[in-house]
Design a protein around this motif. Structure first.
Motif, mmCIF file in Angstrom:
data_model
loop_
_atom_site.group_PDB
_atom_site.id
_atom_site.type_symbol
_atom_site.label_atom_id
_atom_site.label_comp_id
_atom_site.label_asym_id
_atom_site.label_seq_id
_atom_site.Cartn_x
_atom_site.Cartn_y
_atom_site.Cartn_z
ATOM 1 N N VAL A 1 -1.578 -9.785 -5.276
ATOM 2 C CA VAL A 1 -2.547 -8.752 -4.898
ATOM 3 C C VAL A 1 -3.554 -9.201 -3.810
ATOM 4 N N THR A 2 -3.836 -8.445 -2.766
ATOM 5 C CA THR A 2 -4.715 -8.597 -1.801
ATOM 6 C C THR A 2 -5.946 -8.102 -1.937
ATOM 7 N N TYR A 3 -7.045 -8.630 -2.257
ATOM 8 C CA TYR A 3 -8.421 -7.874 -2.045
ATOM 9 C C TYR A 3 -8.825 -8.114 -0.743
ATOM 10 N N PHE A 4 -9.283 -6.922 -0.257
ATOM 11 C CA PHE A 4 -9.823 -6.963 1.304
ATOM 12 C C PHE A 4 -10.562 -6.139 1.448
ATOM 13 N N SER B 1 -3.026 -5.502 4.847
ATOM 14 C CA SER B 1 -3.397 -6.131 3.603
ATOM 15 C C SER B 1 -2.060 -6.821 2.954
ATOM 16 N N LYS C 1 -19.509 2.099 1.426
ATOM 17 C CA LYS C 1 -18.140 2.040 1.350
ATOM 18 C C LYS C 1 -17.598 3.300 2.518
ATOM 19 N N ARG D 1 -7.702 -13.265 -0.798
ATOM 20 C CA ARG D 1 -9.201 -12.715 -0.683
ATOM 21 C C ARG D 1 -9.248 -12.750 0.688
ATOM 22 N N GLU E 1 -18.001 -2.389 2.303
ATOM 23 C CA GLU E 1 -16.641 -2.368 1.968
ATOM 24 C C GLU E 1 -15.805 -1.279 2.644
ATOM 25 N N ILE F 1 -3.664 -14.303 -6.018
ATOM 26 C CA ILE F 1 -4.809 -13.443 -5.332
ATOM 27 C C ILE F 1 -4.956 -14.102 -3.909
ATOM 28 N N ASP G 1 0.756 -1.404 0.134
ATOM 29 C CA ASP G 1 -0.041 -0.157 -0.101
ATOM 30 C C ASP G 1 0.905 1.228 0.226
ATOM 31 N N ASP H 1 -13.853 -6.496 2.050
ATOM 32 C CA ASP H 1 -15.398 -6.787 1.495
ATOM 33 C C ASP H 1 -16.094 -7.754 2.202
ATOM 34 N N ASN I 1 -15.300 -10.810 -0.151
ATOM 35 C CA ASN I 1 -14.353 -11.539 0.589
ATOM 36 C C ASN I 1 -14.547 -12.373 1.668
#
Lengths: 298, 163, 778
Positions: free
Chosen positions: C512-515, C493, C224, C482, C250, C480, C27, C517, C521
């Motif tokens: 890539v971290t999808y976080f 993350s 959000k 999640r 999110e 990925i 980040d 959500d 997730n």
């Protein structure tokens, strides 16, 4: 979000003065805005018409004329902090400009704004008072000059009349060998409203005091001059005992209150301590530029 | 007199003409016109999150009226450097671990850049004074100070190379 | 890759390639370039602007709320008061948990019959512009009738005190009865008794609460928001009377939380307005609103009575704790529990009596804040240790060495400590790192202070905490992750990317971290309780390990070697016994995909559980594990003005295993300054429940000019329950700081200030008391 207001933007001083006198109602000069904007936002400022002085570049200067130092009213605090002349000629004022808020606010706040806001915790006021500064007030009717000591009348009350704005602050060049010191005590080292501040200007000729000024901030409704303490020192040698007595008189000249930051007893205590400390330091002789609030030396 | 007028601002090198009311601050005008990298933290000049470079000076944009900034040049963190052409400060902040939540960073990079432009070899004290208007709650500033020193060194070496 | 749980050893038994290295956080670059979006940066066409109308007094009856003029204002789309919301609309629940509710956690979303705290929300407005919403807010009129309030926690517990909410002002109470304190005090050579007070602290995250909510074309409510907890979707769904699967939260990158964004902050307000208007609604709080909108740190009164032998050993300890819950319970029962369990500190106390209570008052809400009760106890027990040392003529280190708990010992609640306890090593290293002592003079006195601690990581066991994560590898070898973990600035993350990278042997840039959500997730629980790395890191490691196992099973067959002869490192799979048997990971992934190998895995990590504490003895297993360490500092005290300057500040902590040492150091350094603020200059001040420190001008956090020479020392026992033997760090680093500064000041001036913050005025008063002989001698 700020309330709605009218903003006039003159480009010359006569234009500004005209707007200040001709615009009906409560119209105020607007310099840096670093107090006015938070006050507008917080509902503490009632005026809704402002004359912006930002276009008046001629009012931003530092010069020497006729044995006096003259500072344009729109000189920013940062200008004072960066000025070698101010550092050399008015080290206490320089120290207060260094201790003033944070960097970005210093770049915007003006010397006139700090004086005209009329708060007893205004950082620049004790040094200016100790310099016997005068303020020049202009209106469409002309100019008048007032000693700063007669300008701040009460808590956030000044002698500024409707239609008037400050154009200049000046003071006599201090005599050779005058030591000027300033100390600001806050609840943290950076960017704080002072709990108490003190400025001292002292001239010694062969150990005898020929000139003394002691000014204290945040100890009364306005910044105070400890005049009886000053009178005590005049013409005498500065012994430890005399300094102690002067410090006592300086505390007597204060009328502090209990507030969020400190009690009145603490302010009286530190008034004594700071005046004693600064007088002692000043009596040790010139050569030290104005102290800052970070000093941990006794 | 109360109505909005068009003001001109050159933001990060791009000339903009924006509609602003007298009571709009530079912070609001920038954020409402595509510059959300300028952050809002307190709206009274206490925190420095909104700092931008205005005609070469670091100022709090929350304490600057839009009308008074009319005709000025503004630089935000995005004008200081980008991913493609990062400023040494940004590279140093990334490498030194100086970024935690990141919310104070745009304002701090602004204040640090003005410092290094004026003073290529700042002392610790110079850095503290330059950042005296920027609050950071996460990092304790230690790595921010070291990143500024590192960037200053990189810039000095770059200047030497270029003669 | 074989892992065993090490016992207090320095030699690594696993080879780590990326974990433990100061790799660039995922980040960091975008934050440095100003690209990262926070919740207040979001806009949608047709968006409405929300404002909150709040009570102007801390305690009152609401006779009438008149919103007619507000509703009539042009551009106003919605005005909601409690009368517009069915009575089921109450806020409750422990953040992040899977449905366990406790009594007393209900709080009205909008005040209805009574105002119980200053600036309690009464109405919500949504309008076409921020200006119109603010004008509408100013048009709301409320008729109040007086209702007595109580603002002192001790007073709130007396009979006859006004009742704040419900039928008693006691929100929660605990006791610990361990061993025989009566006998322990009889055995003591000396009994030392002191009372300490800690103040309300504001989290002061730089990003005020902000969010955007809207109904979408699937009739799902989207929010959000800047939050530490996405599981609030359940409370919101229940409050609106809609199904849980139609609320989608999110979390954006959060501009600081520290616990202040753990409870519901503005999510419910956004939800109500978006749901009622069917338009996108934006709400961003001002700093002044932020101060009153979320719960702050519980102030504590802490009474300690310690019996000690001449050699320093504690024979008995009796503790009484009183905390202030504010008007609504929120997390107070748990903050109190943490303080209760943490009351004796990292010491072996076999005879222990603790009585604790948290009282409701009409003061501002208190809730979660880094340290969560444990750090308040630390101020007291570490102050007490130094007072003991002083009375016995021992050094602060000696008295602690006599009493440290060790691995295998049982703590206050009889829980056996299984992981390493390196308090002593940390204390020694922290003190050493102070280096040469500064020179004082007649006026300026130098002092040094040490503090150790025991801070839990992971949540209370009977919450039955769990976390899930999904890891998958793409056919080009990228990965990925999640996981619904929220990223609140400590690298939550990024850590998961680093773990997946380590396990799968791919460089971190390829993950890539999808976080953040709650719908897209797997749910991971809160970013709080120093649990994120422990819980989500383990879940991620489990998921990545299963993917790895599947890949290596195929590779084993392909290369004709046993799978445990293969390693995934530097983007290659290679046989250890024959490095010629090797291929790049993208090729491996592609060929596995072609062969139908399962390239993803969803894993759930479960924390150890227990069923609660014995209500009479307070004995039971409360937490999964604890982190231990120390903080040492050197201060200069101007004995004429009372000003305290922190010269040096050192934190030394056993983190088990650091994921990213820069991030760990960042936690220690950030904690050092936040703790300094708590020790010296931060205080939320209320006068009869009215906030008089409403902004950063009155509430002072340390600035760049306040920073001491700061050092972070990381020790790694590899004995933690987290991934690779790590322990939680977010709160542990903070726990001992204020205590060490209070101890240093006492060392400098020879008299202790028992009430934080230690302002310069308190120093002067303490010196005056000492001079006049008023200081109590033991």
């Amino acid at each position: 979000m700020l309330p709605r207001f009218e903003l006039y933007q003159p480009t010359t001083l006569p234009e500004a003065l005209g707007m200040l006198s001709e615009t009906g109602g409560n119209v105020r000069p607007f310099a840096g805005g670093t107090n006015l904007i938070p006050d507008l936002r917080g509902g503490r400022e009632q005026a809704r018409k402002f004359v912006s002085l930002a276009g008046l570049d001629d009012l931003r200067f530092t010069r020497f004329a006729n044995g006096r130092v003259e500072i344009g009213s729109l000189t920013t605090v940062s200008d004072l902090h960066r000025s070698h002349e101010v550092l050399r000629n008015a080290p206490a004022l320089h120290a207060s400009a260094t201790a003033f808020a944070g960097h970005m606010v210093r770049c915007t706040a003006t010397i006139a704004g700090n004086i005209c806001y009329g708060s007893p915790s205004a950082d620049l006021l004790p040094p200016l008072l100790s310099l016997d500064a005068n303020v020049t007030l202009a209106s469409a009717a002309g100019l008048r000059i007032l000693p700063l000591s007669r300008f701040n009348l009460g808590y956030k009350q000044t002698a500024l009349k409707p239609g008037e704005m400050m154009t200049q602050i000046s003071w006599p060049q201090p005599a050779r060998g005058t030591v000027q010191l300033f100390y600001k005590l806050g609840l943290r080292k950076g960017d704080a409203i002072s709990v108490i501040s003190a400025a001292v200007s002292l001239t010694l000729k062969q150990m005898v005091c020929t000139h003394a000024r002691i000014a204290l901030g945040s100890v009364a409704a306005t910044v105070v001059r400890a005049e009886r303490a000053e009178a005590l020192l005049l013409g005498r040698e500065l012994t430890e005992k005399l300094i102690g007595e002067a410090a006592e008189l300086a505390a007597d000249a204060s009328a502090p209150i209990d507030d969020l930051r400190a009690s009145k007893e603490y302010r009286l205590h530190t008034a004594r301590v700071l005046v004693r400390r600064l007088l002692r330091q000043a009596a040790e002789g010139p050569g030290e530029a104005g102290s800052t609030r970070r000093s941990t030396e006794g | 007199m109360e109505t909005s007028k068009a003001i001109k601002l050159k933001v990060n090198g791009k000339q903009l003409e924006l509609l602003a009311a007298p009571n709009s601050t530079l912070l609001e005008i920038l954020r409402n016109n595509g510059h959300v990298e300028v952050k809002c933290g307190c709206e009274k000049g206490d925190c420095g999150a909104c700092a931008v470079i205005l005609d070469g000076e670091a100022v709090d944009s929350c304490l600057t009226l839009a009308w008074i900034a009319d005709g000025s040049e503004v630089q935000t963190v995005k004008g200081i450097g980008t991913e493609a052409t990062p400023h040494p400060l940004q590279t140093a902040f990334i490498e030194e671990g100086s970024v935690q939540c990141g919310y104070c960073i745009p304002g701090i990079i602004v204040a640090a850049k003005v410092l290094l432009d004026e003073n290529p070899d700042p002392t610790d004290s110079d850095i503290r004074v330059a950042l005296s208007g920027n609050l950071c709650r996460c990092t304790g500033y230690t790595r921010i100070f070291s990143a500024i020193h590192k960037a200053a060194q990189v810039m000095r070496e770059g200047a030497q190379k270029n003669g | 890759m074989v892992e065993t749980v090490p016992t207090a050893t320095n030699s690594p038994n696993v080879q780590l390639h990326q974990v433990g290295k100061p790799l660039i956080r995922t980040d960091a670059p975008n934050k440095a370039y100003g690209n990262t979006l926070y919740a207040g940066d979001l806009m949608m066409p047709g968006m409405l602007y929300a404002k909150v109308f709040r009570a102007d007094r801390p305690s009152a009856l609401i006779v009438k709320v008149d919103t007619a003029r507000a509703r009539a204002l042009e551009g106003v789309r919605c005005v909601l008061t409690a009368w517009d919301l069915p009575d089921r609309l109450v806020v409750t629940d422990i953040p992040g948990q899977t449905g366990g509710k406790t009594k007393n956690t209900a709080q009205p979303i909008l005040a209805k019959e009574r105002v119980r705290f200053f600036n309690e929300p009464i109405a919500l407005i949504a309008a076409d512009s921020e200006e119109i919403a603010a004008s509408a807010r100013d048009l709301i009129e409320v008729e109040y009738a007086p209702f007595p309030g109580v603002f002192d926690r001790a007073e709130a517990l007396t009979a006859g005190a006004p009742l704040v909410d419900g039928d008693a002002n006691v929100v929660a109470a605990y006791k610990i009865r361990k061993g025989d304190t009566e006998r322990g005090f009889e055995e003591a050579d000396l009994v030392i008794e002191n009372s300490f007070r800690t103040q309300v602290q504001e989290q002061a995250f730089l990003e005020p609460e902000a969010g955007l909510a809207w109904m979408d074309d699937k009739n799902v409510l989207n929010i959000k928001v800047s939050t530490q907890v996405v599981e609030h979707f359940r409370a919101i769904a229940d409050a609106l009377g809609i199904p849980h699967n139609r609320v989608h939260i999110e979390a954006m990158y959060v501009g600081g939380g520290f616990g202040g964004k753990e409870g519901l902050t503005i999510e419910m307000m956004l939800a109500l307005l978006a749901y009622n208007t069917r338009k996108p609604v934006r709400l961003v709080l001002t700093r002044e609103e932020s101060f009153v909108n979320h719960g702050n740190r519980h102030p504590f009164t802490l009474h300690y009575r310690s019996g000690v032998k001449k050699d320093g050993r504690i024979t008995a300890m009796e503790v009484r704790l009183i905390a202030d819950s504010g008007a609504y319970s929120k997390l107070s029962p748990y903050v109190l529990l943490y303080a209760t369990v943490g009351a004796p500190g990292p010491y072996k106390v076999d005879n222990l009596k603790v009585d604790s209570v948290v009282a409701a008052t009409n003061n501002l809400s208190t809730c979660a804040f880094r340290g969560f009760g444990t750090m308040q106890a630390c101020v007291a027990y570490e102050g007490q240790m130094d007072e003991i040392a002083k009375s016995l003529g021992l050094t602060p280190l000696e008295v602690r060495q006599k009493n440290f708990i060790h691995t295998g010992d049982k703590n206050a609640t009889g829980q056996k400590i299984e992981s390493a306890v390196w308090s002593e090593q940390c204390a020694i290293q922290a003190l050493e790192a102070l280096g040469e002592r500064a020179k004082g003079n007649d006026v300026v006195k130098i002092g040094r202070g040490l503090a150790c601690y025991q801070q839990s990581y992971g949540r209370i066991r009977w919450f039955k905490d769990s976390s899930e994560a999904w890891v998958g590898i793409e056919v080009d070898g990228t990965v990925i992750v999640r996981c619904a973990v929220t990223d609140i600035g400590a690298g939550q993350s990024s850590s998961l990317a680093q773990i997946a990278a380590e396990v799968l042997g791919v460089p971190m840039e390829k993950v890539v971290t999808y976080f953040g959500d709650c719908t897209l997730n797997p749910l991971a629980g809160t970013s709080s309780a120093s649990r994120a790395l422990y819980m989500t890191g383990n879940a991620t490691k489990m998921a990545a390990t299963k993917v790895r196992d599947n890949l290596l099973e195929w590779a084993g067959r392909h290369f004709q070697v046993p799978p445990d002869d293969l390693q995934l490192v530097e983007f290659r799979v290679t046989a250890i016994s024959d490095p010629a048997r090797s291929m790049p990971i993208d090729e491996l992934a592609r060929r596995c995909a072609a062969d139908g190998v399962h390239r993803h895995h969803l894993a759930m990590f479960k924390a150890p559980t227990s069923e609660g504490l014995d209500p009479e003895t307070g004995q039971g297993e409360v937490f999964p594990d604890f982190t231990y360490g120390a903080h040492a500092c050197e201060v200069a005290v101007d004995t004429e003005t009372g000003e305290v300057t922190v010269l040096k500040s050192v934190g030394a902590h056993d983190v088990g295993q650091s994921l990213n040492p820069q991030s760990v150091a960042g936690q220690i350094e950030g904690s050092a300054l936040m703790g300094q603020g708590f020790a010296l200059c931060e205080e939320i001040i209320q006068r009869n429940g009215v906030l008089v420190t409403p902004s950063f001008s009155e509430y002072l956090i340390p600035t760049s000019e306040d920073v001491p020479e700061t050092k972070a020392i990381i020790l790694e026992s590899r004995s933690g329950l987290g991934p690779f033997g790590s322990k939680g760090m977010g709160e542990p680093a903070f726990a001992p700081v204020a205590a060490s500064i209070a101890n240093a000041v006492a060392d400098a001036i020879g008299v202790r200030i028992f009430e934080l913050p230690i302002t310069s005025e308190k120093v002067i008063n303490a010196l005056a008391r000492k001079a006049s002989g008023q200081v109590k001698m033991h």
